[in-house]
Motif scaffolding. Structure first.
Motif, PDB file in Angstrom:
ATOM      1  N   GLY A   1       0.775  -1.299  -0.117  1.00 50.95           N
ATOM      2  CA  GLY A   1      -0.019   0.000   0.073  1.00 50.95           C
ATOM      3  C   GLY A   1       0.821   1.310   0.111  1.00 50.95           C
ATOM      4  N   ALA A   2       2.282   1.273   0.283  1.00 46.41           N
ATOM      5  CA  ALA A   2       2.928   2.237   0.245  1.00 46.41           C
ATOM      6  C   ALA A   2       3.276   2.935  -1.231  1.00 46.41           C
ATOM      7  N   TYR A   3       3.025   4.140  -1.535  1.00 47.01           N
ATOM      8  CA  TYR A   3       3.371   4.815  -2.623  1.00 47.01           C
ATOM      9  C   TYR A   3       5.032   4.311  -3.162  1.00 47.01           C
ATOM     10  N   THR A   4       5.874   4.353  -2.302  1.00 41.53           N
ATOM     11  CA  THR A   4       7.043   4.187  -2.726  1.00 41.53           C
ATOM     12  C   THR A   4       7.423   2.811  -3.130  1.00 41.53           C
ATOM     13  N   THR A   5       6.570   2.100  -2.685  1.00 35.99           N
ATOM     14  CA  THR A   5       6.755   0.394  -2.956  1.00 35.99           C
ATOM     15  C   THR A   5       6.148   0.332  -4.510  1.00 35.99           C
ATOM     16  N   TYR A   6       4.950   1.152  -4.492  1.00 43.35           N
ATOM     17  CA  TYR A   6       4.501   0.909  -5.867  1.00 43.35           C
ATOM     18  C   TYR A   6       5.494   1.632  -7.097  1.00 43.35           C
ATOM     19  N   LEU A   7       6.306   2.409  -6.707  1.00 43.93           N
ATOM     20  CA  LEU A   7       7.254   2.899  -7.751  1.00 43.93           C
ATOM     21  C   LEU A   7       8.206   1.884  -7.982  1.00 43.93           C
TER      22      LEU A   7
ATOM     23  N   LEU B   1      13.204  12.056  -7.197  1.00 41.34           N
ATOM     24  CA  LEU B   1      14.708  12.151  -7.523  1.00 41.34           C
ATOM     25  C   LEU B   1      15.475  11.208  -6.586  1.00 41.34           C
ATOM     26  N   LEU B   2      15.132  11.243  -5.399  1.00 36.84           N
ATOM     27  CA  LEU B   2      15.612  10.320  -4.367  1.00 36.84           C
ATOM     28  C   LEU B   2      15.314   9.037  -4.778  1.00 36.84           C
ATOM     29  N   VAL B   3      14.066   8.629  -4.880  1.00 39.66           N
ATOM     30  CA  VAL B   3      13.413   7.374  -5.551  1.00 39.66           C
ATOM     31  C   VAL B   3      14.534   6.928  -6.427  1.00 39.66           C
ATOM     32  N   LEU B   4      14.595   7.704  -7.416  1.00 34.59           N
ATOM     33  CA  LEU B   4      15.310   7.278  -8.550  1.00 34.59           C
ATOM     34  C   LEU B   4      16.981   6.933  -8.118  1.00 34.59           C
TER      35      LEU B   4
END
Length: 231
Positions: free
Chosen positions: A155-161, A203-206
């Protein structure tokens, strides 16, 4: 040892060269490879040193818990080893690292975040300060993103990305860049603040997806800042 003489040691020979204390430990001073800042003082035994050399990340021996300790195993604040040095007496190590987030369990960038000011009156004055300063939230956010990638909470958006992969992440970076441009062109600072925040997050996710530490970006900016300027 002179500059023109290099002595190569096997792992077994290296372990013999180290002067372990009565508990079989050697102090390890951990230093930021890019800035030179001392991050922490920890202890290694032979097993944690071997693991550090094999994995390229810092492992220590916890004297309080009496167990091996992989720095960042639970917090995500791992330390990638760049260089390791043994002092002339063989009784201490310097480990230069690229840290993935704060070094201290308090959330500070370094365990040595309390300054001791020396003076004649009143003598010693201890003052606490935040070494991370106003950019501490970036280190915290970087650590949270790394934790999300590792644990993938549902359910976390970061997980989705991360589940969707780099193409989705790049698409979001592009979208947030466009929205940042529009907000700036509209001279809407409230909207610009929100869009820039979204852009920095993506950008940090990237960077996490590409395994490029934010510290490497900061080091590059520092190198550019220190270059001699030409008129």
């Amino acid at each position: 040892m002179s500059d023109d003489i290099r002595q190569e040691l096997s792992l077994e020979q290296l372990l013999e060269h180290i002067r372990w204390d009565a508990s079989g430990l050697v102090p390890a001073i951990v230093q930021h490879a890019a800035t030179g800042q001392v991050l922490t003082l920890a202890y290694m035994n032979q097993e944690s040193l071997k693991l550090s050399l094999e994995t390229g990340q810092t492992w220590f021996w916890s004297r309080s818990r009496q167990e091996l300790w992989h720095k960042g195993a639970t917090s995500g604040n791992t330390q990638q080893i760049v260089r390791m040095s043994l002092d002339c007496d063989g009784d201490s190590l310097v480990v230069q690292v690229n840290p993935q987030g704060p070094a201290c369990h308090t959330g500070e960038e370094t365990c040595f975040y309390r300054d001791i000011a020396v003076g004649t009156d009143p003598g010693l004055q201890v003052a606490a300060r935040s070494s991370s300063g106003r950019f501490a939230v970036l280190a915290e956010l970087e650590a949270v993103i790394a934790e999300r990638e590792r644990t993938r909470p549902e359910g976390a958006y970061t997980t989705y990305l991360f589940d969707k992969g780099v193409d989705k992440i790049l698409k979001k970076v592009g979208e947030e860049t466009s929205e940042t441009i529009i907000a700036a062109k509209n001279k809407d600072n409230d909207e610009l603040r929100l869009e820039v925040s979204d852009l920095i997050y993506h950008l940090l996710v990237l960077l996490q997806e590409r395994k490029l530490p934010l510290d490497d970006i900061m080091a590059e900016l520092n190198r550019r800042h220190e270059r001699p300027r030409r008129d």
